[in-house]
Motif scaffolding. Structure first.
Motif, PDB file in Angstrom:
ATOM      1  N   PHE A 100       0.845  -1.197   0.000  1.00  0.00           N
ATOM      2  CA  PHE A 100       0.000   0.000   0.000  1.00  0.00           C
ATOM      3  C   PHE A 100       0.878   1.244   0.000  1.00  0.00           C
ATOM      4  O   PHE A 100       1.958   1.251   0.599  1.00  0.00           O
ATOM      5  CB  PHE A 100      -0.907   0.016   1.230  1.00  0.00           C
ATOM      6  CG  PHE A 100      -1.932  -1.085   1.252  1.00  0.00           C
ATOM      7  CD1 PHE A 100      -3.219  -0.861   0.807  1.00  0.00           C
ATOM      8  CD2 PHE A 100      -1.600  -2.348   1.723  1.00  0.00           C
ATOM      9  CE1 PHE A 100      -4.169  -1.870   0.827  1.00  0.00           C
ATOM     10  CE2 PHE A 100      -2.529  -3.375   1.753  1.00  0.00           C
ATOM     11  CZ  PHE A 100      -3.818  -3.133   1.296  1.00  0.00           C
ATOM     12  N   ALA A 101       0.398   2.273  -0.680  1.00  0.00           N
ATOM     13  CA  ALA A 101       1.097   3.561  -0.712  1.00  0.00           C
ATOM     14  C   ALA A 101       0.219   4.612  -0.043  1.00  0.00           C
ATOM     15  O   ALA A 101      -0.994   4.653  -0.255  1.00  0.00           O
ATOM     16  CB  ALA A 101       1.408   3.973  -2.145  1.00  0.00           C
ATOM     17  N   ILE A 102       0.849   5.458   0.763  1.00  0.00           N
ATOM     18  CA  ILE A 102       0.119   6.472   1.530  1.00  0.00           C
ATOM     19  C   ILE A 102       0.833   7.806   1.415  1.00  0.00           C
ATOM     20  O   ILE A 102       2.059   7.887   1.546  1.00  0.00           O
ATOM     21  CB  ILE A 102       0.027   6.078   3.023  1.00  0.00           C
ATOM     22  CG1 ILE A 102      -0.695   4.743   3.178  1.00  0.00           C
ATOM     23  CG2 ILE A 102      -0.673   7.160   3.839  1.00  0.00           C
ATOM     24  CD1 ILE A 102      -0.595   4.158   4.575  1.00  0.00           C
ATOM     25  N   LEU A 103       0.059   8.837   1.146  1.00  0.00           N
ATOM     26  CA  LEU A 103       0.563  10.208   1.209  1.00  0.00           C
ATOM     27  C   LEU A 103       0.092  10.817   2.520  1.00  0.00           C
ATOM     28  O   LEU A 103      -1.111  10.911   2.777  1.00  0.00           O
ATOM     29  CB  LEU A 103       0.048  11.036   0.036  1.00  0.00           C
ATOM     30  CG  LEU A 103       0.345  12.539   0.132  1.00  0.00           C
ATOM     31  CD1 LEU A 103       1.847  12.805  -0.005  1.00  0.00           C
ATOM     32  CD2 LEU A 103      -0.443  13.327  -0.912  1.00  0.00           C
ATOM     33  N   LEU A 104       1.043  11.205   3.362  1.00  0.00           N
ATOM     34  CA  LEU A 104       0.733  11.885   4.617  1.00  0.00           C
ATOM     35  C   LEU A 104       1.016  13.374   4.459  1.00  0.00           C
ATOM     36  O   LEU A 104       2.099  13.763   4.014  1.00  0.00           O
ATOM     37  CB  LEU A 104       1.573  11.321   5.763  1.00  0.00           C
ATOM     38  CG  LEU A 104       1.240   9.904   6.250  1.00  0.00           C
ATOM     39  CD1 LEU A 104       2.211   9.499   7.352  1.00  0.00           C
ATOM     40  CD2 LEU A 104      -0.194   9.831   6.760  1.00  0.00           C
ATOM     41  N   ILE A 105       0.045  14.189   4.819  1.00  0.00           N
ATOM     42  CA  ILE A 105       0.203  15.641   4.767  1.00  0.00           C
ATOM     43  C   ILE A 105       0.009  16.173   6.179  1.00  0.00           C
ATOM     44  O   ILE A 105      -1.081  16.037   6.760  1.00  0.00           O
ATOM     45  CB  ILE A 105      -0.807  16.284   3.805  1.00  0.00           C
ATOM     46  CG1 ILE A 105      -0.617  15.724   2.393  1.00  0.00           C
ATOM     47  CG2 ILE A 105      -0.650  17.800   3.794  1.00  0.00           C
ATOM     48  CD1 ILE A 105      -1.606  16.257   1.379  1.00  0.00           C
ATOM     49  N   GLN A 106       1.061  16.736   6.762  1.00  0.00           N
ATOM     50  CA  GLN A 106       1.032  17.191   8.150  1.00  0.00           C
ATOM     51  C   GLN A 106       1.509  18.631   8.235  1.00  0.00           C
ATOM     52  O   GLN A 106       2.445  19.032   7.539  1.00  0.00           O
ATOM     53  CB  GLN A 106       1.941  16.310   9.017  1.00  0.00           C
ATOM     54  CG  GLN A 106       1.548  14.842   9.052  1.00  0.00           C
ATOM     55  CD  GLN A 106       0.375  14.579   9.987  1.00  0.00           C
ATOM     56  OE1 GLN A 106      -0.091  15.471  10.666  1.00  0.00           O
ATOM     57  NE2 GLN A 106      -0.088  13.341  10.010  1.00  0.00           N
ATOM     58  N   ASP A 107       0.860  19.413   9.099  1.00  0.00           N
ATOM     59  CA  ASP A 107       1.303  20.788   9.334  1.00  0.00           C
ATOM     60  C   ASP A 107       2.595  20.823  10.145  1.00  0.00           C
ATOM     61  O   ASP A 107       3.419  21.718   9.980  1.00  0.00           O
ATOM     62  CB  ASP A 107       0.211  21.579  10.064  1.00  0.00           C
ATOM     63  CG  ASP A 107      -1.020  21.772   9.196  1.00  0.00           C
ATOM     64  OD1 ASP A 107      -0.866  21.839   7.966  1.00  0.00           O
ATOM     65  OD2 ASP A 107      -2.129  21.831   9.754  1.00  0.00           O
ATOM     66  N   VAL A 108       2.743  19.844  11.051  1.00  0.00           N
ATOM     67  CA  VAL A 108       3.934  19.754  11.899  1.00  0.00           C
ATOM     68  C   VAL A 108       4.699  18.495  11.516  1.00  0.00           C
ATOM     69  O   VAL A 108       4.143  17.396  11.533  1.00  0.00           O
ATOM     70  CB  VAL A 108       3.553  19.717  13.392  1.00  0.00           C
ATOM     71  CG1 VAL A 108       4.815  19.637  14.255  1.00  0.00           C
ATOM     72  CG2 VAL A 108       2.728  20.944  13.759  1.00  0.00           C
ATOM     73  N   LYS A 109       5.968  18.649  11.186  1.00  0.00           N
ATOM     74  CA  LYS A 109       6.761  17.524  10.699  1.00  0.00           C
ATOM     75  C   LYS A 109       6.869  16.412  11.729  1.00  0.00           C
ATOM     76  O   LYS A 109       6.885  15.217  11.396  1.00  0.00           O
ATOM     77  CB  LYS A 109       8.150  18.017  10.297  1.00  0.00           C
ATOM     78  CG  LYS A 109       9.006  16.970   9.619  1.00  0.00           C
ATOM     79  CD  LYS A 109      10.314  17.570   9.154  1.00  0.00           C
ATOM     80  CE  LYS A 109      11.166  16.525   8.430  1.00  0.00           C
ATOM     81  NZ  LYS A 109      12.447  17.120   7.943  1.00  0.00           N
ATOM     82  N   ALA A 110       6.931  16.771  13.007  1.00  0.00           N
ATOM     83  CA  ALA A 110       7.085  15.774  14.063  1.00  0.00           C
ATOM     84  C   ALA A 110       5.896  14.825  14.141  1.00  0.00           C
ATOM     85  O   ALA A 110       6.030  13.698  14.643  1.00  0.00           O
ATOM     86  CB  ALA A 110       7.290  16.464  15.407  1.00  0.00           C
ATOM     87  N   ASN A 111       4.740  15.257  13.652  1.00  0.00           N
ATOM     88  CA  ASN A 111       3.547  14.410  13.713  1.00  0.00           C
ATOM     89  C   ASN A 111       3.621  13.235  12.743  1.00  0.00           C
ATOM     90  O   ASN A 111       2.907  12.240  12.908  1.00  0.00           O
ATOM     91  CB  ASN A 111       2.290  15.232  13.419  1.00  0.00           C
ATOM     92  CG  ASN A 111       1.972  16.205  14.534  1.00  0.00           C
ATOM     93  OD1 ASN A 111       2.454  16.047  15.651  1.00  0.00           O
ATOM     94  ND2 ASN A 111       1.170  17.217  14.230  1.00  0.00           N
TER      95      ASN A 111
END
Length: 299
Positions: free
Chosen positions: A226-237
């Motif tokens: 599976f491939a997932i794109l994660l979009i986060q405002d804070v990199k640590a998350n």
């Protein structure tokens, strides 16, 4: 389809009886007229009736039982009833005492349109709820021909297009590409069969969709990968999200048929931040190679 036939027996019976009633009423109330048939009207009104019938059958085959399905099917059947009377008008001659036929042509259709309109409003509310659940699968773009038939996630090729769109919609956010590969999935298939393997992947896809932030996009890239794109405002998350996702997979309890004990499979993953759209293809290739190397080392 067999389960839907069983579940909708009453609606299937209604969909058979109402058209039969329309033909019977016309035959009982009038006589066959051999001349003066307007074949253009027959073609137009007959096409409407045929389309309505196909809509009813499509609903019965595809939708689960419930109030919304009943409203849609009954409403469309009432419109179909009146439409069939209109078609039969072209072939029948009615005496003056059969004015009630005209009422039968208009009243059921009016009731049916009210019911169908109310049902479509309920369908709209149902779809809003489904949209919130499917956002991580679709990104608010639905092209069913691009969906994987097993998991109902986008296939890898189309998912990349959605990824590019999501990338452009959040230019300042931290974007990470994650590839997941299920451990020992080939052994699972060997032991329980490919049908159970597909059930596992389908359940896992639903779990992934519900476990990810709404801004994410997930697809079945290939096989059990599976491939997932994660979009986060804070990199640590991002690291925290990946760790929680890995834990969710390892705790995903799947019960094969005729098995009283759950099977829990783990997953290995590789992740890397996306800095530029032009790097996506090379990044995917690199992460795939890393996963293959992990698999070789584990073997």
């Amino acid at each position: 389809m067999v389960s839907h036939l069983t579940r909708h027996q009453g609606l299937f019976l209604l969909s058979f009886i109402l058209p039969l009633m329309a033909f019977s009423l016309c035959v009982l109330a009038g006589t066959y007229e051999q001349s003066g048939i307007e074949w253009l009207d027959v073609l137009g009104e007959g096409s409407v009736s045929l389309v309505l019938l196909l809509w009813v059958l499509a609903l019965l085959i595809s939708r689960p039982s419930g109030k919304l399905t009943h409203l849609l099917v009954i409403g469309l059947n009432l419109i179909l009833f009146s439409s069939l009377l209109d078609v039969m008008d072209e072939f029948m001659d009615y005496p003056a005492s059969s004015n009630w036929i005209s009422m039968m042509e208009s009243i059921p259709a009016s009731i049916g349109m009210v019911m169908t309109t109310f049902a479509i409003w309920q369908w709209h509310k149902e779809q809003l709820a489904l949209n919130s659940q499917w956002q991580t699968r679709e990104g608010f773009v639905r092209n069913t021909e691009d969906l994987d038939p097993v998991t109902q996630l986008y296939r890898g090729e189309h998912w990349i297009k959605r990824l590019e769109q999501a990338f452009n919609c959040a230019p300042d956010a931290h974007k990470t590409l994650v590839l997941l590969d299920i451990n020992d999935f080939s052994q699972f298939n060997s032991q329980y069969g490919h049908k159970e393997g597909n059930r596992y992947l389908r359940g896992l896809a639903s779990m992934l969709s519900l476990s990810l932030p709404s801004s994410s996009l997930v697809c079945r890239f290939a096989g059990d990968r599976f491939a997932i794109l994660l979009i986060q405002d804070v990199k640590a998350n991002t690291a925290k999200c990946i760790s929680q996702l890995s834990d969710s997979i390892s705790h995903f309890a799947f019960y094969p048929h005729q098995c009283n004990r759950p099977v829990c499979l783990s997953a290995r993953h590789e992740a890397e931040e996306i800095n530029c759209l032009a790097d996506i293809q090379a990044l995917i290739l690199r992460l795939n190679q890393y996963l293959d190397e992990q698999h070789d080392h584990a073997a």
